[in-house]
Design a protein around this motif. Structure first.
Motif, PDB file in Angstrom:
ATOM      1  N   ARG A  60       0.834  -1.205   0.000  1.00  0.00           N
ATOM      2  CA  ARG A  60       0.000   0.000   0.000  1.00  0.00           C
ATOM      3  C   ARG A  60       0.873   1.262   0.000  1.00  0.00           C
ATOM      4  NH1 ARG A  60      -5.535  -0.249   2.163  1.00  0.00           N
ATOM      5  NH2 ARG A  60      -6.219  -2.415   2.282  1.00  0.00           N
ATOM      6  N   MET A  61       1.961   1.206   0.747  1.00  0.00           N
ATOM      7  CA  MET A  61       2.870   2.347   0.797  1.00  0.00           C
ATOM      8  C   MET A  61       3.512   2.592  -0.567  1.00  0.00           C
ATOM      9  SD  MET A  61       6.279   2.822   3.153  1.00  0.00           S
ATOM     10  CE  MET A  61       7.155   1.545   2.230  1.00  0.00           C
ATOM     11  N   VAL A  62       4.014   1.545  -1.189  1.00  0.00           N
ATOM     12  CA  VAL A  62       4.644   1.681  -2.501  1.00  0.00           C
ATOM     13  C   VAL A  62       3.624   2.172  -3.529  1.00  0.00           C
ATOM     14  CG1 VAL A  62       5.800   0.441  -4.372  1.00  0.00           C
ATOM     15  CG2 VAL A  62       6.398  -0.051  -1.989  1.00  0.00           C
ATOM     16  N   ALA A  63       2.407   1.664  -3.450  1.00  0.00           N
ATOM     17  CA  ALA A  63       1.356   2.115  -4.367  1.00  0.00           C
ATOM     18  C   ALA A  63       1.101   3.610  -4.209  1.00  0.00           C
ATOM     19  CB  ALA A  63       0.074   1.325  -4.113  1.00  0.00           C
ATOM     20  N   SER A 103      14.418  -7.960   2.833  1.00  0.00           N
ATOM     21  CA  SER A 103      14.488  -6.671   2.136  1.00  0.00           C
ATOM     22  C   SER A 103      14.541  -6.889   0.630  1.00  0.00           C
ATOM     23  CB  SER A 103      15.718  -5.886   2.595  1.00  0.00           C
ATOM     24  OG  SER A 103      15.662  -5.602   3.970  1.00  0.00           O
ATOM     25  N   ALA A 104      15.321  -7.874   0.204  1.00  0.00           N
ATOM     26  CA  ALA A 104      15.446  -8.151  -1.229  1.00  0.00           C
ATOM     27  C   ALA A 104      14.092  -8.494  -1.840  1.00  0.00           C
ATOM     28  CB  ALA A 104      16.438  -9.287  -1.456  1.00  0.00           C
ATOM     29  N   ALA A 105      13.308  -9.297  -1.133  1.00  0.00           N
ATOM     30  CA  ALA A 105      11.988  -9.681  -1.645  1.00  0.00           C
ATOM     31  C   ALA A 105      11.057  -8.470  -1.719  1.00  0.00           C
ATOM     32  CB  ALA A 105      11.383 -10.765  -0.759  1.00  0.00           C
ATOM     33  N   LEU A 106      11.130  -7.602  -0.714  1.00  0.00           N
ATOM     34  CA  LEU A 106      10.289  -6.401  -0.725  1.00  0.00           C
ATOM     35  C   LEU A 106      10.675  -5.475  -1.873  1.00  0.00           C
ATOM     36  CD1 LEU A 106      10.012  -5.518   3.079  1.00  0.00           C
ATOM     37  CD2 LEU A 106       8.347  -6.703   1.636  1.00  0.00           C
ATOM     38  N   PHE A 107      11.966  -5.302  -2.088  1.00  0.00           N
ATOM     39  CA  PHE A 107      12.406  -4.438  -3.182  1.00  0.00           C
ATOM     40  C   PHE A 107      12.008  -5.020  -4.541  1.00  0.00           C
ATOM     41  CE2 PHE A 107      16.118  -2.674  -0.463  1.00  0.00           C
ATOM     42  CZ  PHE A 107      15.265  -1.744   0.108  1.00  0.00           C
ATOM     43  N   LYS A 108      12.060  -6.331  -4.658  1.00  0.00           N
ATOM     44  CA  LYS A 108      11.645  -6.964  -5.911  1.00  0.00           C
ATOM     45  C   LYS A 108      10.176  -6.683  -6.189  1.00  0.00           C
ATOM     46  CE  LYS A 108      11.418 -11.409  -8.327  1.00  0.00           C
ATOM     47  NZ  LYS A 108      11.675 -12.879  -8.239  1.00  0.00           N
ATOM     48  N   ILE A 109       9.351  -6.799  -5.163  1.00  0.00           N
ATOM     49  CA  ILE A 109       7.919  -6.517  -5.313  1.00  0.00           C
ATOM     50  C   ILE A 109       7.705  -5.046  -5.674  1.00  0.00           C
ATOM     51  CG2 ILE A 109       5.753  -6.316  -4.021  1.00  0.00           C
ATOM     52  CD1 ILE A 109       6.689  -8.854  -2.467  1.00  0.00           C
ATOM     53  N   ALA A 110       8.419  -4.153  -4.993  1.00  0.00           N
ATOM     54  CA  ALA A 110       8.278  -2.723  -5.264  1.00  0.00           C
ATOM     55  C   ALA A 110       8.672  -2.398  -6.698  1.00  0.00           C
ATOM     56  CB  ALA A 110       9.132  -1.925  -4.285  1.00  0.00           C
ATOM     57  N   ASN A 111       9.753  -3.004  -7.165  1.00  0.00           N
ATOM     58  CA  ASN A 111      10.193  -2.762  -8.538  1.00  0.00           C
ATOM     59  C   ASN A 111       9.186  -3.305  -9.547  1.00  0.00           C
ATOM     60  OD1 ASN A 111      12.883  -1.388  -8.876  1.00  0.00           O
ATOM     61  ND2 ASN A 111      13.444  -2.882  -7.319  1.00  0.00           N
ATOM     62  N   GLU A 112       8.607  -4.452  -9.255  1.00  0.00           N
ATOM     63  CA  GLU A 112       7.588  -5.006 -10.148  1.00  0.00           C
ATOM     64  C   GLU A 112       6.362  -4.100 -10.199  1.00  0.00           C
ATOM     65  OE1 GLU A 112       6.997  -8.869  -8.505  1.00  0.00           O
ATOM     66  OE2 GLU A 112       8.699  -9.770  -9.576  1.00  0.00           O
ATOM     67  N   MET A 113       5.984  -3.539  -9.057  1.00  0.00           N
ATOM     68  CA  MET A 113       4.852  -2.616  -9.030  1.00  0.00           C
ATOM     69  C   MET A 113       5.160  -1.364  -9.851  1.00  0.00           C
ATOM     70  SD  MET A 113       3.752  -2.943  -4.991  1.00  0.00           S
ATOM     71  CE  MET A 113       2.491  -1.649  -5.102  1.00  0.00           C
ATOM     72  N   ALA A 114       6.384  -0.853  -9.707  1.00  0.00           N
ATOM     73  CA  ALA A 114       6.771   0.343 -10.456  1.00  0.00           C
ATOM     74  C   ALA A 114       6.780   0.065 -11.958  1.00  0.00           C
ATOM     75  CB  ALA A 114       8.141   0.823  -9.990  1.00  0.00           C
ATOM     76  N   LYS A 115       7.319  -1.078 -12.340  1.00  0.00           N
ATOM     77  CA  LYS A 115       7.360  -1.425 -13.765  1.00  0.00           C
ATOM     78  C   LYS A 115       5.953  -1.631 -14.316  1.00  0.00           C
ATOM     79  CE  LYS A 115      11.989  -3.423 -13.515  1.00  0.00           C
ATOM     80  NZ  LYS A 115      12.814  -4.658 -13.533  1.00  0.00           N
ATOM     81  N   GLY A 116       5.066  -2.152 -13.475  1.00  0.00           N
ATOM     82  CA  GLY A 116       3.680  -2.311 -13.896  1.00  0.00           C
ATOM     83  C   GLY A 116       2.996  -0.983 -14.155  1.00  0.00           C
TER      84      GLY A 116
END
Length: 280
Positions: A60-63, A103-116
């Motif tokens: 939710r924060m990254v969104a 942290s690595a998993a969270l950053f991966k998710i955040a990057n996928e959200m950004a790319k989306g």
């Protein structure tokens, strides 16, 4: 800011348990300024709190970042990616661990959200002291794109020394920064956005645990010398530093770290920046 060579400002930014930002008034004022396009902005996620408590809260924060900040033209970017500074690598590691993530998993998710959302990703900058574990092991293996720091109180050269005392003067604080800069620039596999300081004194908030640490205050002249030392490192390591200095702070008056004009010093701290970086 712009007239004195400041290109971007990094805003302390907090995410509450209620899934909304806290203390966002400074950013709100920035967005209303007619000349905000002259100085770019970025976020320092002040993650030294109990959030995130879950993966859903993190997403939710990254969104929120993606919807409300990253689309703005004046958002600060490196390699086309919006830059987010992380206050504490350690806190994020522990918070992620609490709900079964890394942290690595969270950053991966955040990057996928950004790319989306059509972005090339997010450029995550982790705060670090000059120690082997965070600089050479944890950070590079856990999704960070670069290092910097909010501030330093003492210098290290790879080995963490818990009993090393904090600075007792600005000269000692400056030396601590130089020691940290030189070790990280030599040893880090990641870029290092050079942190700099206008000083330290926690007297307005009751004082530091070591009262002598609150003598680590600068003058415009000693601050300028500190910046010139940073400039030497930028010239030595233009690629690794991205030719970037991040100064703490604009108006952290409670910790004696500020460059905002005051009755005592007028514009002299800003003039010191312009003098040290006349071509900026």
């Amino acid at each position: 800011m712009h007239d004195y060579g400041i290109d971007f400002a990094v805003y302390d930014w907090y995410w509450a348990k209620e899934n909304k930002p806290m203390l966002e008034h400074a950013l709100a004022a920035y967005f209303q300024a007619k000349n905000s396009h002259l100085v770019r902005f970025s976020l320092l996620w002040a993650n030294h709190s109990s959030t995130p408590e879950s993966l859903d809260q993190f997403k939710r924060m990254v969104a929120y970042w993606i919807k409300y900040y990253f689309p703005k033209k004046q958002y600060y970017r490196i390699d086309g990616k919006p830059v987010v500074f992380i206050f504490s690598q350690e806190q994020l590691r522990e918070r992620a661990k609490a709900f079964g993530m890394t942290s690595a998993a969270l950053f991966k998710i955040a990057n996928e959200m950004a790319k989306g959302a059509g972005l090339p990703g997010i450029f995550f900058v982790g705060s670090t002291e000059a120690t082997e574990y965070w600089v050479k092991d944890y950070g590079p293996k856990n999704g960070y794109d670069a290092f910097s720091a909010y501030n330093y109180h003492r210098g290290f050269s790879g080995k963490y020394l818990p009993n090393k005392r904090f600075s007792h003067s600005f000269g000692e604080l400056d030396a601590a920064y130089r020691e940290s800069w030189d070790w990280i620039l030599k040893e880090s596999p990641l870029p290092y956005l050079l942190p700099a300081t206008s000083g330290w004194s926690k007297k307005p908030w009751g004082g530091s645990k070591d009262p002598l640490h609150d003598n680590s205050v600068s003058t415009p002249e000693t601050f300028r010398e500190h910046l010139l030392a940073a400039k030497v490192r930028l010239n030595q390591y233009p690629e690794k530093t991205k030719r970037t200095v991040v100064i703490c702070c604009w108006n952290e008056f409670g910790e004696g770290s500020y460059i905002e004009p005051t009755k005592t010093w007028g514009m002299r701290y800003l003039e010191a920046i312009k003098s040290a970086f006349p071509d900026n």
